[in-house]
Scaffold this motif. Structure first.
Motif, short mmCIF file in Angstrom:
data_model
loop_
_atom_site.label_atom_id
_atom_site.label_comp_id
_atom_site.label_asym_id
_atom_site.label_seq_id
_atom_site.Cartn_x
_atom_site.Cartn_y
_atom_site.Cartn_z
N PRO A 119 0.84 -1.20 0.00
CA PRO A 119 0.00 0.00 0.00
C PRO A 119 0.87 1.25 0.00
CG PRO A 119 -0.04 -1.07 2.15
CD PRO A 119 0.64 -2.02 1.22
N VAL A 120 0.37 2.29 -0.64
CA VAL A 120 1.13 3.53 -0.79
C VAL A 120 0.40 4.68 -0.10
CG1 VAL A 120 2.13 5.19 -2.42
CG2 VAL A 120 2.07 2.75 -3.00
N VAL A 121 1.15 5.48 0.66
CA VAL A 121 0.66 6.71 1.28
C VAL A 121 1.44 7.88 0.69
CG1 VAL A 121 0.53 8.05 3.42
CG2 VAL A 121 -0.05 5.61 3.42
N VAL A 122 0.76 8.89 0.19
CA VAL A 122 1.41 10.06 -0.40
C VAL A 122 1.01 11.29 0.38
CG1 VAL A 122 1.54 11.57 -2.41
CG2 VAL A 122 1.51 9.09 -2.73
N PHE A 174 -2.77 12.49 0.99
CA PHE A 174 -2.81 13.44 2.10
C PHE A 174 -2.26 14.75 1.55
CE2 PHE A 174 -1.58 15.32 6.12
CZ PHE A 174 -2.32 14.69 7.11
N THR A 175 -3.15 15.72 1.26
CA THR A 175 -2.71 16.97 0.61
C THR A 175 -2.78 18.14 1.59
OG1 THR A 175 -4.97 17.28 -0.29
CG2 THR A 175 -3.33 16.24 -1.71
N THR A 176 -1.81 19.04 1.47
CA THR A 176 -1.73 20.22 2.33
C THR A 176 -1.50 21.46 1.47
OG1 THR A 176 0.68 19.98 2.66
CG2 THR A 176 -0.77 18.88 4.24
N GLY A 177 -2.20 22.54 1.80
CA GLY A 177 -2.04 23.78 1.02
C GLY A 177 -2.28 23.54 -0.45
N PRO A 198 -8.95 4.75 -7.03
CA PRO A 198 -8.26 3.55 -7.52
C PRO A 198 -8.82 2.25 -6.98
CG PRO A 198 -6.87 4.80 -5.99
CD PRO A 198 -8.07 5.64 -6.27
N HIS A 199 -9.44 2.28 -5.81
CA HIS A 199 -10.08 1.10 -5.22
C HIS A 199 -10.96 1.57 -4.07
CE1 HIS A 199 -7.07 1.53 -2.08
NE2 HIS A 199 -6.18 1.60 -3.04
N LYS A 200 -11.74 0.66 -3.51
CA LYS A 200 -12.75 1.04 -2.52
C LYS A 200 -12.16 1.57 -1.21
CE LYS A 200 -13.31 -3.69 -0.70
NZ LYS A 200 -12.74 -3.40 0.62
N ASP A 201 -10.90 1.21 -0.89
CA ASP A 201 -10.29 1.62 0.38
C ASP A 201 -9.52 2.93 0.28
OD1 ASP A 201 -11.20 -0.67 1.76
OD2 ASP A 201 -9.57 -1.85 0.90
N PHE A 202 -9.55 3.58 -0.89
CA PHE A 202 -8.79 4.81 -1.09
C PHE A 202 -9.38 5.96 -0.27
CE2 PHE A 202 -8.53 8.86 -3.47
CZ PHE A 202 -7.16 9.06 -3.43
N ILE A 203 -8.50 6.76 0.33
CA ILE A 203 -8.90 7.94 1.12
C ILE A 203 -8.10 9.14 0.62
CG2 ILE A 203 -8.91 9.02 3.41
CD1 ILE A 203 -9.11 6.20 4.60
N TRP A 204 -8.80 10.28 0.48
CA TRP A 204 -8.12 11.54 0.15
C TRP A 204 -8.51 12.54 1.23
CZ3 TRP A 204 -8.21 14.14 -5.37
CH2 TRP A 204 -7.44 15.32 -5.33
N GLU A 205 -7.54 12.96 2.02
CA GLU A 205 -7.75 13.99 3.04
C GLU A 205 -6.99 15.25 2.63
OE1 GLU A 205 -6.72 12.57 6.93
OE2 GLU A 205 -8.32 11.06 6.96
N ASN A 206 -7.69 16.37 2.61
CA ASN A 206 -7.12 17.64 2.17
C ASN A 206 -7.13 18.65 3.32
OD1 ASN A 206 -6.23 19.71 0.21
ND2 ASN A 206 -8.27 20.55 0.58
N TYR A 207 -5.96 19.11 3.72
CA TYR A 207 -5.81 20.02 4.85
C TYR A 207 -5.55 21.45 4.34
CZ TYR A 207 -5.63 15.90 7.79
OH TYR A 207 -5.95 14.73 8.44
N TYR A 208 -6.36 22.38 4.85
CA TYR A 208 -6.20 23.78 4.42
C TYR A 208 -6.35 24.72 5.60
CZ TYR A 208 -11.22 24.55 4.89
OH TYR A 208 -12.48 24.68 5.40
N ASP A 209 -5.66 25.84 5.53
CA ASP A 209 -5.75 26.92 6.52
C ASP A 209 -6.49 28.08 5.86
OD1 ASP A 209 -5.06 29.36 8.00
OD2 ASP A 209 -3.61 28.13 9.08
N LYS A 210 -7.47 28.64 6.54
CA LYS A 210 -8.28 29.70 5.94
C LYS A 210 -7.47 30.95 5.59
CE LYS A 210 -9.90 31.74 10.33
NZ LYS A 210 -9.31 33.09 10.11
N ALA A 224 -18.43 15.65 -7.71
CA ALA A 224 -17.47 14.55 -7.82
C ALA A 224 -16.35 14.70 -6.81
CB ALA A 224 -16.92 14.46 -9.24
N TYR A 225 -15.82 15.91 -6.68
CA TYR A 225 -14.79 16.16 -5.66
C TYR A 225 -15.38 16.01 -4.27
CZ TYR A 225 -10.72 17.74 -8.34
OH TYR A 225 -9.59 17.78 -9.14
N GLY A 226 -16.61 16.47 -4.09
CA GLY A 226 -17.25 16.36 -2.79
C GLY A 226 -17.42 14.93 -2.33
N ALA A 227 -17.63 14.02 -3.27
CA ALA A 227 -17.82 12.62 -2.93
C ALA A 227 -16.49 11.91 -2.67
CB ALA A 227 -18.56 11.91 -4.06
N LEU A 228 -15.40 12.49 -3.15
CA LEU A 228 -14.09 11.82 -3.08
C LEU A 228 -13.21 12.32 -1.95
CD1 LEU A 228 -12.11 9.81 -4.46
CD2 LEU A 228 -11.33 11.74 -5.85
N VAL A 229 -13.28 13.63 -1.66
CA VAL A 229 -12.31 14.27 -0.78
C VAL A 229 -12.93 14.64 0.56
CG1 VAL A 229 -10.70 16.19 -0.53
CG2 VAL A 229 -11.16 15.26 -2.81
#
Length: 269
Positions: A119-122, A174-177, A198-210, A224-229
């Motif tokens: 498994p890959v974590v980015v 795992f995205t930041t800024g 890519p598969h059912k266990d994929f997670i996308w977490e996006n971290y942002y500062d206002k 589509a983004y709302g359903a994924l992220v």
């Protein structure tokens, strides 16, 4: 200890050194203690294909203009994004070379691990979020009639290695800024399409500062983004940077972000 997860770091725009990930890697090492031995880490460094060219232009013109340091900041920052997008269809251009670097690095990891698809974590920051999103999009689209993947796929060593290089085993992005919205908000909402899961266990977490004008939430881009992220609002930086745009460079030093990322890595080991 046998490796159980691959951890990739990808930097953002601007004047960046090859050791940009040292602090976040050390933080993960401290939090995971002995379990860190089960993590295979590699850094993606694409400034090799951009920064020397930017320096050449800046040095050639700095005596003819004012506000030199601000201009250097603008060139080192925004020329990265512009040059990557401009060269998207150019063989041997920065976009092509960046994709080749990621593809080659993933292939080396696969080989070093004895042909094991872990498994890959980015974790990607700033422009790096657009870079990895483009890579995943291009790698997994059906039409490969142009760009890097036109030849990369047909010259692949084997199917298992190719699937790994396409990041089809990506478990966490795992995205930041993240500044993906800067590139696509000129499109109609229905045209703002994210990468495929890519598969059912994929997670996308996006971290942002206002207060970070270069980092944005993604869920409002489109359904589509709302359903994924999953967007996560955070406050990063210190007394001098936490309330203004300078917060953009403070995400990876934030203890809360380090804690969440370490939890994800810990889950695989």
């Amino acid at each position: 200890m046998a490796k159980k997860v691959v951890f990739l770091t990808i930097h953002g725009m601007g004047d960046t050194e090859p050791g940009y990930a040292n602090d976040i890697v050390e933080a993960m090492r401290e939090k995971l203690t002995d379990d860190w031995d089960a993590v295979e880490h590699r850094s993606i460094y694409y400034q090799t294909f951009l920064q020397p060219n930017e320096y050449q232009y800046y040095n050639a013109t700095k005596s003819r203009v004012s506000w030199g340091q601000l201009r250097k900041l603008m060139i080192n920052g925004f020329a990265d994004a512009g040059s990557l997008e401009y060269s998207r269809g150019t063989p041997g251009g920065p976009y092509y070379l960046t994709q080749d670097h990621i593809f080659t690095t993933l292939g080396q990891i696969y080989d070093d691990l004895g042909g094991t698809s872990l498994p890959v974590v980015v974790i990607a920051h700033s422009l790096g979020c657009e870079v990895i999103s483009n890579y995943i999009w291009d790698a997994n689209k059906e039409d490969k009639t142009y760009g890097y993947w036109k030849d990369a796929e047909k010259n692949a060593a084997n199917d298992g290695r190719l699937k790994f290089q396409k990041l089809q085993n990506l478990r966490l992005l795992f995205t930041t800024g993240c500044n993906i919205p800067v590139f696509i908000t000129g499109l109609k909402e229905e045209e703002r399409i994210p990468i495929n899961k890519p598969h059912k266990d994929f997670i996308w977490e996006n971290y942002y500062d206002k207060d970070d004008v270069l980092g944005y939430p993604l869920t409002e881009l489109s359904p589509a983004y709302g359903a994924l992220v999953k967007d996560v609002k955070v406050s990063v930086g210190n007394l001098f940077t936490g309330w203004n745009p300078f917060s953009h460079n403070e995400y990876w030093d934030n203890s809360g972000i380090q804690r969440e990322l370490s939890k994800h890595l810990k889950a695989f080991v």
